[in-house]
Design a protein around this motif. Structure first.
Motif: not given
Length: 387
Positions: A255-261, A267-274
């Motif tokens: 999941c984290q790898q997909n969000l990194i891409n 910017e909201i997607l970076r928060g999800y990744n964190s």
């Protein structure tokens, strides 16, 4: 004092009701008017033996009823309670005598049927008739001591209280001695039993055992295989490395790898990744803790046997001495107290005998002095009565 007198079908009286006032009341009338019959009726109420000849000619029964007000109700109320007769809160007392033509009589006090002897014991403290051929308390020897004592001064009154107090104490001590002496026959057997029970409980060291902790440890050791199996499944789900298996931690990594891409697009997607990254770290810590717990799991057969023995011991004591450990300890303390009392029984008997002997000596001296005072009063009283 007598408040009211009701007479029906008694001798020549058809029906009469007399109300009395506090103080001096006088009944007057010609000879044959019925004055003596009224006194006879009061005597019947007070317990004089009845005769069917008193029933008015042509009638089946006679009824005499008296209502009394008890100015000092303590003595009579005590007698009433002894015989189970209700007392009146306003201190009134109702006595009824019924005389039947077949010779049967019924006596009632406050509505309760009583025997003639009970009636006499009540009325003896109620009314005194002074007259020719009538009952007179002055001639009753049972009242003479009270009569003499009523003329006594302070010394006699205080001495009476002292004698009464010491006599009651003497009876208590004698009763205690009888009870102690009766226990002597079974003393050794009871001591042996109490000592056995005390040793049985003390040998268990209940104060050093925590029943809850023992049960928790026992449940863990007894179910250690189930615990290990379940924890193994949890570890596999968290971070299993089987072929084609998807663990929670590896899935979070994907999941984290997909969000990194895609996080460069918003910017909201970076928060999800964190957030996912934090969850992954926490789950990894959880995984390591559970794995460490599981690696240290060990079935200690010897410890399990010790726990089973402790549980069996506690349950055995519960069956014999109480439903809980607290009940057993409370019972243990009570038998220890009783055992100490029995072990000191001989000493207690000797001390009780000494107290009895002392009280008897003191009472003998007090009673001798009481007799002397009563004789002095009696001489003065005899002289005054004669004069």
């Amino acid at each position: 004092m007598i408040v009211e007198l009701n007479i029906n079908n008694f001798a020549i009286i058809d029906e009469v009701k007399i109300s009395f006032e506090k103080g001096f009341n006088v009944l007057t009338g010609e000879t044959g008017a019925g004055k003596s019959i009224i006194i006879e009726g009061i005597s019947m109420i007070l317990g004089q033996r009845a005769n069917r000849s008193f029933i008015r000619s042509g009638e089946d029964k006679a009824i005499i009823e008296g209502v009394f007000y008890l100015e000092n109700a303590t003595t009579i109320n005590k007698i009433l309670k002894e015989y189970g007769i209700d007392t009146d809160p306003d201190n009134y007392l109702i006595i009824t005598r019924e005389i039947y033509s077949n010779g049967r009589t019924v006596s009632r006090v406050n509505g309760r049927v009583v025997t003639l002897s009970i009636l006499n014991s009540i009325t003896a403290n109620l009314v005194d008739i002074h007259g020719q051929h009538e009952h007179q308390s002055l001639l009753d020897s049972r009242t003479h001591i009270k009569l003499v004592d009523s003329f006594g001064k302070d010394e006699l009154k205080e001495l009476l209280k002292t004698v009464d107090k010491k006599y009651k104490k003497l009876q208590e001590e004698k009763s205690k001695l009888r009870e102690l002496s009766q226990n002597v026959d079974n003393l050794e057997r009871e001591i042996d039993l109490l000592q056995y029970q005390l040793n049985d409980i003390d040998s268990a060291n209940l104060l050093e055992l925590d029943e809850n902790e023992i049960m928790l440890e026992y449940e863990k050791l007894n179910n250690i295989k189930d615990i290990a199996f379940s924890l193994g499944q949890v570890l596999d789900l968290l971070n299993g490395d089987g072929y084609n298996s998807y663990s929670i931690i590896s899935s979070l990594g994907k999941c984290q790898q997909n969000l990194i891409n895609i996080e460069k697009y918003d910017e909201i997607l970076r928060g999800y990744n964190s957030t996912i990254e934090s969850m992954e770290y926490e789950l990894q810590d959880l995984y390591r803790s559970i794995k460490n717990y599981m690696d240290n799991l060990e079935l200690d057969e010897e410890r399990l046997m010790i726990l089973e023995e402790q549980i069996d011991l506690i349950n055995s004591l519960k069956r014999k001495y109480g439903n809980t450990v607290e009940d057993i300890i409370e019972y243990r303390n009570s038998i220890e107290y009783k055992l100490n009392s029995l072990l000191n029984n001989e000493k207690t008997i000797e001390e009780t005998k000494n107290r009895i002997a002392t009280l008897e000596r003191e009472l003998t001296q007090d009673c001798k002095r009481l007799t002397e005072l009563r004789k002095e009063i009696s001489k003065i009283l005899e002289s005054d009565i004669t004069e």
